[in-house]
Design an enzyme around this catalytic site. Structure first.
Site: not given
Ligand code: HXC
Length: 269
Positions: A77, A120, A123, A143
């Site tokens: 998400a 998400g 999911e 998360e």
């Molecule tokens: C918003 C995101 C994002 C996310 C990545 N980005 N995941 N933005 N929400 N979930 C953005 C980054 O901020 C970045 O933007 C760009 O995408 C590229 O990501 P990087 O981090 O630079 O890439 P990389 O180093 O290759 O790392 C990839 C990654 C990492 C390991 C996937 O991005 C990451 O850990 N993302 C978050 C994953 C996560 O925690 N997902 C769960 C979310 S909570 P910029 O502008 O800096 O270039 C959730 C709740 C579900 O899902 C329930 C509700 C529906």
């Protein structure tokens, strides 16, 4: 034999959150927020649910293919969209109502998963019916590292899919599973070389689209009920759906074609 590599068509317009096309009887949807690794915001999820419902009610479409990009199916998400919200705002906007609409889609959904399927994204992947994962897929529920927990069904669907021990490990540690680990655990059913991440899933969707559409839909319904009903209720439900199919022309065609040693031609009625 591995399928020929087919790349998804490039986007005509760069700003659409969901790209839509059809290929014969397959309705194709692609998540398209490459700059944020296909992070799922409410607007995107609403478009996705609306497009899926359109395919679900279109008699020409038998199967839905949902794809991300090669780098990311969806990295979760949208964190930026949630970061500063209060409990009340989260509750009031009821974003999961959209996810519930996707859970009600009757037609089979094939997922073409490459790269990150996190939070998400994982999911959403679990709401699809057959997951074709590329061998570079990284699947998990991170998360916990954000100070929260899965909220779109992750604790329930993941536990049902892979059992308590591994689900607890993945959800509490936030670690990701490789495609091979996900295959071994029963979270995905096929792993393909990453260059075939899209073409293998499309080929599977096309194969399914040749089968009797109503049988596909009722079989999907019956399998999903296995997560909700006890065994005797589930078997009774299955039996009713099985009998229902004897009201279709496709059942007659399928069984007659077998007896006549020819290929069945299904009409979806
Ligand atoms: C918003 C995101 C994002 C996310 C990545 N980005 N995941 N933005 N929400 N979930 C953005 C980054 O901020 C970045 O933007 C760009 O995408 C590229 O990501 P990087 O981090 O630079 O890439 P990389 O180093 O290759 O790392 C990839 C990654 C990492 C390991 C996937 O991005 C990451 O850990 N993302 C978050 C994953 C996560 O925690 N997902 C769960 C979310 S909570 P910029 O502008 O800096 O270039 C959730 C709740 C579900 O899902 C329930 C509700 C529906």
């Amino acid at each position: 034999m591995s399928p020929a590599t087919v790349e998804p068509k490039p986007s005509a317009k760069g700003d659409e959150l969901i790209l839509t096309e059809t290929d014969g009887n397959v309705g194709i949807l692609r998540i398209n927020r490459p700059k944020v690794l296909n992070a799922l915001n409410p607007e995107l999820m609403t478009m996705l649910a609306t497009q899926m419902e359109a395919f679900d009610t279109d008699p020409k479409i038998h199967v839905i293919l949902l794809a991300g990009s090669e780098r990311a199916w969806a990295a979760g998400a949208d964190i930026g969209d949630m970061a500063e919200r209060s409990t009340f705002e989260m509750y009031q906007r009821d974003q999961f109502a959209t996810w519930d609409r996707i859970a009600r889609i009757k037609k089979p959904i094939v997922a073409a998963v490459s790269g990150y399927a996190l939070g998400g994204g994982c999911e959403l992947m679990m709401m699809c019916d057959i997951v074709v994962a590329a061998d570079n897929a990284q699947i998990g529920q991170p998360e916990i590292n954000l100070g929260v927990m899965p909220g779109a069904g992750g604790t329930q669907r993941l536990t049902r899919a892979i059992g308590k021990a591994l689900a607890m490990d993945v959800i509490l540690s936030g670690r990701t599973l490789s495609a091979k680990e996900a295959l071994d655990a029963g979270l995905v059913s096929r792993v393909v070389p990453k260059e075939h991440w899209y073409s293998a899933a499309l080929k599977l969707a096309q194969e399914l689209a040749k089968k009797a559409p109503l049988a596909l839909q009722l079989a999907k319904e019956a399998v999903l009920k296995a997560h909700e009903l006890n065994l005797s209720q589930g078997i009774l439900h299955e039996r009713k759906l099985f009998y229902m199919l004897f009201a279709t022309e496709d059942q007659k065609e399928g069984m007659r074609a077998f007896a006549e040693k020819r290929k069945a031609v299904f009409k979806g009625r």
